[in-house]
Scaffold this motif. Structure first.
Motif, PDB file in Angstrom:
ATOM      1  N   GLY A 108       0.828  -1.195   0.000  1.00  0.00           N
ATOM      2  CA  GLY A 108       0.000   0.000   0.000  1.00  0.00           C
ATOM      3  C   GLY A 108       0.861   1.241   0.000  1.00  0.00           C
ATOM      4  O   GLY A 108       2.018   1.209   0.427  1.00  0.00           O
ATOM      5  N   VAL A 109       0.287   2.329  -0.480  1.00  0.00           N
ATOM      6  CA  VAL A 109       1.057   3.575  -0.577  1.00  0.00           C
ATOM      7  C   VAL A 109       1.043   4.370   0.726  1.00  0.00           C
ATOM      8  O   VAL A 109       1.693   5.403   0.834  1.00  0.00           O
ATOM      9  CB  VAL A 109       0.538   4.475  -1.719  1.00  0.00           C
ATOM     10  CG1 VAL A 109       0.813   3.844  -3.055  1.00  0.00           C
ATOM     11  CG2 VAL A 109      -0.944   4.804  -1.538  1.00  0.00           C
ATOM     12  N   LEU A 127      -0.492   6.449  -7.657  1.00  0.00           N
ATOM     13  CA  LEU A 127      -0.945   5.408  -8.586  1.00  0.00           C
ATOM     14  C   LEU A 127       0.174   4.987  -9.527  1.00  0.00           C
ATOM     15  O   LEU A 127       0.400   3.789  -9.748  1.00  0.00           O
ATOM     16  CB  LEU A 127      -2.141   5.912  -9.397  1.00  0.00           C
ATOM     17  CG  LEU A 127      -3.426   6.148  -8.615  1.00  0.00           C
ATOM     18  CD1 LEU A 127      -4.458   6.823  -9.513  1.00  0.00           C
ATOM     19  CD2 LEU A 127      -3.983   4.852  -8.067  1.00  0.00           C
ATOM     20  N   THR A 130       2.725   2.956  -7.601  1.00  0.00           N
ATOM     21  CA  THR A 130       2.273   1.588  -7.336  1.00  0.00           C
ATOM     22  C   THR A 130       2.408   0.718  -8.583  1.00  0.00           C
ATOM     23  O   THR A 130       2.887  -0.420  -8.520  1.00  0.00           O
ATOM     24  CB  THR A 130       0.817   1.584  -6.848  1.00  0.00           C
ATOM     25  OG1 THR A 130       0.714   2.358  -5.645  1.00  0.00           O
ATOM     26  CG2 THR A 130       0.328   0.173  -6.575  1.00  0.00           C
ATOM     27  N   ARG A 131       1.976   1.239  -9.718  1.00  0.00           N
ATOM     28  CA  ARG A 131       2.041   0.476 -10.959  1.00  0.00           C
ATOM     29  C   ARG A 131       3.487   0.093 -11.290  1.00  0.00           C
ATOM     30  O   ARG A 131       3.787  -1.068 -11.606  1.00  0.00           O
ATOM     31  CB  ARG A 131       1.432   1.280 -12.115  1.00  0.00           C
ATOM     32  CG  ARG A 131       1.416   0.526 -13.437  1.00  0.00           C
ATOM     33  CD  ARG A 131       0.908   1.407 -14.564  1.00  0.00           C
ATOM     34  NE  ARG A 131      -0.501   1.716 -14.423  1.00  0.00           N
ATOM     35  CZ  ARG A 131      -1.488   0.909 -14.802  1.00  0.00           C
ATOM     36  NH1 ARG A 131      -1.199  -0.275 -15.345  1.00  0.00           N
ATOM     37  NH2 ARG A 131      -2.750   1.266 -14.655  1.00  0.00           N
ATOM     38  N   ILE A 182      -3.093  -5.476  -3.061  1.00  0.00           N
ATOM     39  CA  ILE A 182      -2.964  -4.036  -2.891  1.00  0.00           C
ATOM     40  C   ILE A 182      -4.074  -3.520  -1.995  1.00  0.00           C
ATOM     41  O   ILE A 182      -5.254  -3.846  -2.188  1.00  0.00           O
ATOM     42  CB  ILE A 182      -2.990  -3.306  -4.252  1.00  0.00           C
ATOM     43  CG1 ILE A 182      -1.780  -3.720  -5.103  1.00  0.00           C
ATOM     44  CG2 ILE A 182      -3.007  -1.789  -4.063  1.00  0.00           C
ATOM     45  CD1 ILE A 182      -1.774  -3.133  -6.507  1.00  0.00           C
ATOM     46  N   ALA A 184      -6.399  -0.668  -1.150  1.00  0.00           N
ATOM     47  CA  ALA A 184      -6.908   0.446  -1.940  1.00  0.00           C
ATOM     48  C   ALA A 184      -8.284   0.861  -1.450  1.00  0.00           C
ATOM     49  O   ALA A 184      -9.110   0.010  -1.120  1.00  0.00           O
ATOM     50  CB  ALA A 184      -6.973   0.056  -3.420  1.00  0.00           C
ATOM     51  N   LYS A 188      -9.623   5.415  -8.165  1.00  0.00           N
ATOM     52  CA  LYS A 188      -8.571   5.115  -9.134  1.00  0.00           C
ATOM     53  C   LYS A 188      -7.659   3.996  -8.652  1.00  0.00           C
ATOM     54  O   LYS A 188      -7.187   3.179  -9.445  1.00  0.00           O
ATOM     55  CB  LYS A 188      -7.765   6.378  -9.436  1.00  0.00           C
ATOM     56  CG  LYS A 188      -8.558   7.444 -10.190  1.00  0.00           C
ATOM     57  CD  LYS A 188      -7.707   8.663 -10.478  1.00  0.00           C
ATOM     58  CE  LYS A 188      -8.489   9.721 -11.238  1.00  0.00           C
ATOM     59  NZ  LYS A 188      -7.669  10.938 -11.508  1.00  0.00           N
ATOM     60  N   ASN A 189      -7.414   3.951  -7.347  1.00  0.00           N
ATOM     61  CA  ASN A 189      -6.557   2.896  -6.803  1.00  0.00           C
ATOM     62  C   ASN A 189      -7.267   1.546  -6.822  1.00  0.00           C
ATOM     63  O   ASN A 189      -6.648   0.506  -7.063  1.00  0.00           O
ATOM     64  CB  ASN A 189      -6.125   3.257  -5.378  1.00  0.00           C
ATOM     65  CG  ASN A 189      -4.842   2.561  -4.968  1.00  0.00           C
ATOM     66  OD1 ASN A 189      -4.176   1.928  -5.779  1.00  0.00           O
ATOM     67  ND2 ASN A 189      -4.477   2.692  -3.712  1.00  0.00           N
ATOM     68  N   LEU A 192      -7.002   0.351 -10.361  1.00  0.00           N
ATOM     69  CA  LEU A 192      -5.652  -0.147 -10.616  1.00  0.00           C
ATOM     70  C   LEU A 192      -5.468  -1.535 -10.011  1.00  0.00           C
ATOM     71  O   LEU A 192      -4.869  -2.427 -10.628  1.00  0.00           O
ATOM     72  CB  LEU A 192      -4.624   0.820 -10.029  1.00  0.00           C
ATOM     73  CG  LEU A 192      -3.158   0.392 -10.151  1.00  0.00           C
ATOM     74  CD1 LEU A 192      -2.719   0.365 -11.610  1.00  0.00           C
ATOM     75  CD2 LEU A 192      -2.249   1.315  -9.334  1.00  0.00           C
ATOM     76  N   THR A 193      -5.987  -1.729  -8.814  1.00  0.00           N
ATOM     77  CA  THR A 193      -5.887  -3.027  -8.144  1.00  0.00           C
ATOM     78  C   THR A 193      -6.570  -4.118  -8.963  1.00  0.00           C
ATOM     79  O   THR A 193      -6.021  -5.212  -9.155  1.00  0.00           O
ATOM     80  CB  THR A 193      -6.499  -2.939  -6.737  1.00  0.00           C
ATOM     81  OG1 THR A 193      -5.790  -1.958  -5.971  1.00  0.00           O
ATOM     82  CG2 THR A 193      -6.447  -4.278  -6.025  1.00  0.00           C
ATOM     83  N   TRP A 200      -7.189  -7.815  -3.448  1.00  0.00           N
ATOM     84  CA  TRP A 200      -7.551  -6.468  -3.003  1.00  0.00           C
ATOM     85  C   TRP A 200      -7.785  -6.503  -1.498  1.00  0.00           C
ATOM     86  O   TRP A 200      -8.501  -7.358  -0.993  1.00  0.00           O
ATOM     87  CB  TRP A 200      -8.805  -6.011  -3.750  1.00  0.00           C
ATOM     88  CG  TRP A 200      -9.380  -4.691  -3.292  1.00  0.00           C
ATOM     89  CD1 TRP A 200      -8.713  -3.604  -2.842  1.00  0.00           C
ATOM     90  CD2 TRP A 200     -10.777  -4.347  -3.264  1.00  0.00           C
ATOM     91  NE1 TRP A 200      -9.586  -2.579  -2.526  1.00  0.00           N
ATOM     92  CE2 TRP A 200     -10.860  -3.015  -2.792  1.00  0.00           C
ATOM     93  CE3 TRP A 200     -11.957  -5.023  -3.594  1.00  0.00           C
ATOM     94  CZ2 TRP A 200     -12.082  -2.353  -2.629  1.00  0.00           C
ATOM     95  CZ3 TRP A 200     -13.171  -4.365  -3.439  1.00  0.00           C
ATOM     96  CH2 TRP A 200     -13.224  -3.050  -2.978  1.00  0.00           C
TER      97      TRP A 200
END
Length: 363
Positions: A108-109, A127, A130-131, A182, A184, A188-189, A192-193, A200
């Protein structure tokens, strides 16, 4: 895998696996070992070991790898600002090796307060970061070639410096590509997940409000040309099914935790947990919780958390209500349910997990 547009993710009714976690601070896995071993003996699939700004996850997971046999060991979560992707890849591969292929990497960020205030890392373009991070991890584990990566957030070998950086390979071949989950919450996150992750980790998940996430999950599945079955959804649930069960006592624990995160885990203008409550339809309450918490009125902040909200995140009540809530999680597409028992000693907590298992098996 081809995206199956004929099957909506909400229609997936799967047999849920069970997981447990330990508190994020004040309890080490050594203290919690009897509970973890008991959960393993009951057939619980995964234990998630948290990391904030106290005990780190990796050290504790290494210890657990030596003293458990079957249960999966998940980092919940290793924080991206804390480690370079190569360090995380090495740590994850080592933990998977030590555990005999039982490690699951949760990432996680974090948030701007912790990333910048604790790790000294700018919270910019989370984002993108993370990618790129996940892409680098998988290149390292695949070990097809020496690692080079030229991205916006990461450059390996690094830009600048002495100019002597040498592309390298991980010194051993991991037996498998380690699953990446991830954490999230934002739209948007979440998308992405669904696009790139194996699992998730949603925080404070309410199956009654699963529609909040549906468009973002569908967007991610479409972008990644994936199906809902490609994503393990690990939803946390507060649990209190003891014989001396009290709705108010269970609610009070859940409310205190939720108000701590929605009120103080982040700055006033950047609190992802508070934003989540607003997306759930509790904008007024979210603002009140944050205002009270930041004013030092923690008890009042906890009381401001709606009963309806915490009840939708919990397994408490008689057998029929617990069965109804388990069905809600399954109908929402949850594939792994993390049981967070709100109170009790080790024996009592394991007894509650056993009760949930019994009710689930009867469905």
């Amino acid at each position: 895998m081809e995206n199956d547009q004929s099957t909506g993710w909400m229609s997936r009714i799967a047999e849920m696996k069970l997981a447990v976690g330990i508190p994020p601070a004040g309890t080490s896995v050594k203290d919690a070992l009897d509970f973890i071993k008991g959960a393993e003996s009951l057939g619980v699939g995964t234990v998630w070991v948290p990391e904030a700004y106290g005990t780190d996850a990796a050290t504790q997971l290494g210890y657990l790898a030596a003293v458990t046999e079957r249960i999966e060991l998940g980092s919940g979560i290793m924080q991206i600002p804390a480690r370079t992707p190569t360090m995380t890849a090495m740590t994850a591969a080592t933990l998977d090796l030590l555990s005999g292929g039982r490690f699951v990497l949760g990432l996680g960020v974090s948030g701007p307060q912790v990333a910048e205030g604790w790790y000294g890392t700018p919270f910019t373009k989370p984002l993108l970061r993370t990618r790129e991070y996940v892409e680098i991890l998988r290149k390292i584990w695949d070990r097809k070639e020496r690692l080079t990566f030229e991205g916006e957030a990461y450059s390996i070998p690094t830009r600048g410096g002495m100019g002597l950086g040498k592309p390298l390979k991980l010194m051993f071949q991991p037996p498998r590509r380690i699953p990446v989950y991830i954490a999230a919450m934002g739209p948007k996150n979440v998308a992405l997940t669904a696009e790139i992750a194996d699992g998730w980790l949603p925080a404070f998940y309410s199956p009654d409000r699963a529609d909040v996430f549906k468009p973002y999950l569908e967007e991610g599945f479409k972008r990644g040309n994936r199906n809902p079955a490609d994503l393990d959804i690990v939803a946390p649930a507060f649990v209190s099914v003891a014989r001396d069960f009290s709705v108010e006592a269970a609610r009070s624990v859940a409310k205190a935790m939720l108000s701590f995160y929605a009120g103080g885990m982040g700055a006033k203008e950047a609190n992802f947990y508070n934003d989540l409550l607003k997306r759930y339809g509790y904008s007024k309450e979210a603002e009140q919780i944050q205002e009270l918490f930041l004013a030092g009125k923690r008890a009042e902040a906890a009381q401001a958390v709606p009963d309806e909200l915490v009840d939708s995140m919990g397994l408490w009540g008689n057998d029929s209500r617990v069965a109804e809530r388990l069905s809600k999680y399954s109908e929402a597409g949850v594939t792994t349910l993390q049981l967070n028992v709100v109170a009790g000693d080790t024996s009592a907590r394991l007894s509650q997990i056993e009760t949930v298992l019994r009710i689930g098996e009867s469905l």
